[in-house]
Design a protein around this motif. Structure first.
Motif, PDB file in Angstrom:
ATOM      1  N   ARG A 251      32.302  37.464  33.410  1.00 21.63           N
ATOM      2  CA  ARG A 251      31.919  37.789  32.037  1.00 21.63           C
ATOM      3  C   ARG A 251      31.078  36.655  31.433  1.00 21.63           C
ATOM      4  NH1 ARG A 251      37.699  39.930  31.510  1.00 21.63           N
ATOM      5  NH2 ARG A 251      38.228  37.847  30.790  1.00 21.63           N
ATOM      6  N   PRO A 252      29.852  36.427  31.967  1.00 17.65           N
ATOM      7  CA  PRO A 252      29.030  35.344  31.429  1.00 17.65           C
ATOM      8  C   PRO A 252      28.673  35.561  29.956  1.00 17.65           C
ATOM      9  CG  PRO A 252      27.748  36.687  32.946  1.00 17.65           C
ATOM     10  CD  PRO A 252      29.178  37.132  33.067  1.00 17.65           C
ATOM     11  N   GLU A 253      28.556  36.806  29.537  1.00 16.96           N
ATOM     12  CA  GLU A 253      28.240  37.081  28.125  1.00 16.96           C
ATOM     13  C   GLU A 253      29.332  36.521  27.215  1.00 16.96           C
ATOM     14  OE1 GLU A 253      28.531  39.504  30.451  1.00 16.96           O
ATOM     15  OE2 GLU A 253      26.529  40.370  30.670  1.00 16.96           O
ATOM     16  N   ARG A 254      30.583  36.661  27.647  1.00 20.80           N
ATOM     17  CA  ARG A 254      31.710  36.145  26.862  1.00 20.80           C
ATOM     18  C   ARG A 254      31.659  34.611  26.817  1.00 20.80           C
ATOM     19  NH1 ARG A 254      34.437  35.760  22.794  1.00 20.80           N
ATOM     20  NH2 ARG A 254      36.627  35.280  22.985  1.00 20.80           N
ATOM     21  N   ALA A 255      31.278  33.975  27.906  1.00 27.04           N
ATOM     22  CA  ALA A 255      31.148  32.512  27.919  1.00 27.04           C
ATOM     23  C   ALA A 255      30.075  32.072  26.926  1.00 27.04           C
ATOM     24  CB  ALA A 255      30.810  32.023  29.328  1.00 27.04           C
ATOM     25  N   ILE A 256      28.977  32.825  26.868  1.00 29.56           N
ATOM     26  CA  ILE A 256      27.909  32.495  25.922  1.00 29.56           C
ATOM     27  C   ILE A 256      28.394  32.650  24.482  1.00 29.56           C
ATOM     28  CG2 ILE A 256      25.637  33.247  25.070  1.00 29.56           C
ATOM     29  CD1 ILE A 256      25.030  33.980  28.060  1.00 29.56           C
ATOM     30  N   GLU A 257      29.135  33.732  24.217  1.00 29.07           N
ATOM     31  CA  GLU A 257      29.699  33.932  22.868  1.00 29.07           C
ATOM     32  C   GLU A 257      30.595  32.765  22.475  1.00 29.07           C
ATOM     33  OE1 GLU A 257      31.804  37.646  22.445  1.00 29.07           O
ATOM     34  OE2 GLU A 257      30.228  38.709  23.537  1.00 29.07           O
ATOM     35  N   LEU A 258      31.445  32.326  23.395  1.00 30.50           N
ATOM     36  CA  LEU A 258      32.328  31.194  23.108  1.00 30.50           C
ATOM     37  C   LEU A 258      31.518  29.939  22.817  1.00 30.50           C
ATOM     38  CD1 LEU A 258      35.132  31.806  25.748  1.00 30.50           C
ATOM     39  CD2 LEU A 258      35.349  32.010  23.263  1.00 30.50           C
ATOM     40  N   GLY A 259      30.399  29.780  23.525  1.00 27.97           N
ATOM     41  CA  GLY A 259      29.534  28.620  23.313  1.00 27.97           C
ATOM     42  C   GLY A 259      28.863  28.613  21.954  1.00 27.97           C
ATOM     43  N   ARG A 260      28.798  29.764  21.313  1.00 34.48           N
ATOM     44  CA  ARG A 260      28.179  29.859  19.984  1.00 34.48           C
ATOM     45  C   ARG A 260      29.209  30.022  18.870  1.00 34.48           C
ATOM     46  NH1 ARG A 260      23.507  33.963  21.850  1.00 34.48           N
ATOM     47  NH2 ARG A 260      25.270  35.364  21.785  1.00 34.48           N
ATOM     48  N   SER A 261      30.475  29.907  19.194  1.00 32.29           N
ATOM     49  CA  SER A 261      31.545  30.136  18.213  1.00 32.29           C
ATOM     50  C   SER A 261      31.673  28.964  17.237  1.00 32.29           C
ATOM     51  CB  SER A 261      32.870  30.339  18.937  1.00 32.29           C
ATOM     52  OG  SER A 261      33.289  29.120  19.555  1.00 32.29           O
ATOM     53  N   PRO A 262      32.303  29.204  16.080  1.00 29.94           N
ATOM     54  CA  PRO A 262      32.555  28.101  15.140  1.00 29.94           C
ATOM     55  C   PRO A 262      33.368  26.966  15.774  1.00 29.94           C
ATOM     56  CG  PRO A 262      32.945  30.213  14.075  1.00 29.94           C
ATOM     57  CD  PRO A 262      32.706  30.499  15.538  1.00 29.94           C
ATOM     58  N   GLU A 263      34.299  27.332  16.644  1.00 32.21           N
ATOM     59  CA  GLU A 263      35.106  26.314  17.330  1.00 32.21           C
ATOM     60  C   GLU A 263      34.218  25.440  18.214  1.00 32.21           C
ATOM     61  OE1 GLU A 263      38.898  25.910  20.364  1.00 32.21           O
ATOM     62  OE2 GLU A 263      38.289  27.896  19.692  1.00 32.21           O
ATOM     63  N   ALA A 264      33.241  26.049  18.868  1.00 32.70           N
ATOM     64  CA  ALA A 264      32.323  25.295  19.726  1.00 32.70           C
ATOM     65  C   ALA A 264      31.512  24.305  18.908  1.00 32.70           C
ATOM     66  CB  ALA A 264      31.395  26.250  20.470  1.00 32.70           C
ATOM     67  N   ALA A 265      31.131  24.701  17.712  1.00 39.01           N
ATOM     68  CA  ALA A 265      30.322  23.826  16.851  1.00 39.01           C
ATOM     69  C   ALA A 265      31.090  22.573  16.442  1.00 39.01           C
ATOM     70  CB  ALA A 265      29.872  24.592  15.611  1.00 39.01           C
ATOM     71  N   GLN A 266      32.407  22.608  16.533  1.00 34.84           N
ATOM     72  CA  GLN A 266      33.233  21.452  16.149  1.00 34.84           C
ATOM     73  C   GLN A 266      33.433  20.465  17.292  1.00 34.84           C
ATOM     74  OE1 GLN A 266      36.864  23.124  14.633  1.00 34.84           O
ATOM     75  NE2 GLN A 266      35.875  23.984  12.822  1.00 34.84           N
ATOM     76  N   LEU A 267      33.061  20.863  18.506  1.00 34.60           N
ATOM     77  CA  LEU A 267      33.232  19.967  19.648  1.00 34.60           C
ATOM     78  C   LEU A 267      32.218  18.829  19.578  1.00 34.60           C
ATOM     79  CD1 LEU A 267      33.709  22.473  22.610  1.00 34.60           C
ATOM     80  CD2 LEU A 267      35.479  21.245  21.346  1.00 34.60           C
ATOM     81  N   THR A 268      32.626  17.673  20.084  1.00 32.50           N
ATOM     82  CA  THR A 268      31.743  16.506  20.125  1.00 32.50           C
ATOM     83  C   THR A 268      31.854  15.842  21.492  1.00 32.50           C
ATOM     84  OG1 THR A 268      33.481  15.056  19.253  1.00 32.50           O
ATOM     85  CG2 THR A 268      31.975  16.061  17.635  1.00 32.50           C
ATOM     86  N   GLY A 269      30.918  14.954  21.767  1.00 32.71           N
ATOM     87  CA  GLY A 269      30.974  14.125  22.971  1.00 32.71           C
ATOM     88  C   GLY A 269      31.037  14.925  24.255  1.00 32.71           C
ATOM     89  N   ASP A 270      31.875  14.464  25.181  1.00 35.52           N
ATOM     90  CA  ASP A 270      31.989  15.101  26.489  1.00 35.52           C
ATOM     91  C   ASP A 270      32.418  16.557  26.395  1.00 35.52           C
ATOM     92  OD1 ASP A 270      31.168  12.785  27.719  1.00 35.52           O
ATOM     93  OD2 ASP A 270      33.143  12.254  28.519  1.00 35.52           O
ATOM     94  N   ASP A 271      33.313  16.877  25.442  1.00 35.66           N
ATOM     95  CA  ASP A 271      33.756  18.265  25.298  1.00 35.66           C
ATOM     96  C   ASP A 271      32.580  19.177  24.966  1.00 35.66           C
ATOM     97  OD1 ASP A 271      36.478  17.656  25.766  1.00 35.66           O
ATOM     98  OD2 ASP A 271      36.749  17.102  23.661  1.00 35.66           O
ATOM     99  N   ALA A 272      31.716  18.735  24.058  1.00 33.26           N
ATOM    100  CA  ALA A 272      30.533  19.526  23.706  1.00 33.26           C
ATOM    101  C   ALA A 272      29.598  19.651  24.904  1.00 33.26           C
ATOM    102  CB  ALA A 272      29.809  18.892  22.518  1.00 33.26           C
ATOM    103  N   ASP A 273      29.439  18.566  25.657  1.00 31.14           N
ATOM    104  CA  ASP A 273      28.571  18.606  26.835  1.00 31.14           C
ATOM    105  C   ASP A 273      29.123  19.531  27.908  1.00 31.14           C
ATOM    106  OD1 ASP A 273      26.685  16.940  25.725  1.00 31.14           O
ATOM    107  OD2 ASP A 273      27.453  15.128  26.689  1.00 31.14           O
TER     108      ASP A 273
END
Length: 195
Positions: free
Chosen positions: A90-112
């Protein structure tokens, strides 16, 4: 939980942690034994998820990571969850998670880590230009070192290579090799192939 059960669970978790790199299947068995005795503890579910992930059992890992999150795990599991979504097709779902509000809060290595996964999901769908855009925003800093930086540079180089930009790819494989102090990639071999 009583002291005896707690001690048994702790021993299984320690064994799982020690075996994770050399024998992920045995690590998974220990983590599952801990879960059988204390399945309502987020850290135990997370340990099962990590061991299942190392074994390539994406569905089980995804289930365990989701359970750990519901139980209040404070770990940054989003990159692992997104990668499991890729693993179950489900690559589409992975992309959605990458654009989620929770993803926007990640920093550093987690964001990378999440950028690497989201770019991989784009590549799975044949969207190489979008994969490169994910990896380029923000532009990777070639002076960084460590396993996450090495993996990010490697993914960037692979994407450039897939787009036919071999000279740029070579430079990023060189950066990946320099950053890879733990030997998590084969960047040095890729440099030799392309040079």
């Amino acid at each position: 939980m009583d002291k005896s059960t707690a001690d048994t669970v702790a021993r299984h978790l320690v064994a799982a942690g020690e075996l994770l790199d050399e024998d992920p299947q045995a690590a998974l068995e220990h983590a599952q034994a801990a879960r059988a005795r204390s399945g309502r503890i987020a850290a135990v579910r997370e340990a099962v998820g990590i061991a299942a992930y190392q074994c390539g059992d994406w569905a089980q890992a995804l289930s365990e990571f989701r359970a750990a999150r519901r139980m209040g795990s404070k770990s940054q599991l989003l990159p692992l969850i997104a990668d499991c979504e890729r693993g179950v097709g489900r690559p589409e779902r992975a992309i959605e998670l990458g654009r989620s509000p929770e993803a926007a809060q990640l920093t550093g290595d987690d964001a990378d880590e999440l950028r690497i996964v989201a770019a991989g999901a784009r590549a799975d769908l044949g969207q190489l230009e979008q994969a490169l855009a994910v990896l380029s925003s923000p532009q990777p800093d070639p002076t960084r070192t460590g396993s996450t930086a090495a993996r990010l540079f490697y993914a960037y180089a692979e994407t450039l290579l897939a787009l036919g930009r071999a000279d740029d790819a070579l430079q990023w494989f060189i950066h990946a090799a320099a950053a890879d102090v733990e030997g998590v990639t084969d960047a040095e071999e890729r440099v030799a192939e392309l040079a």
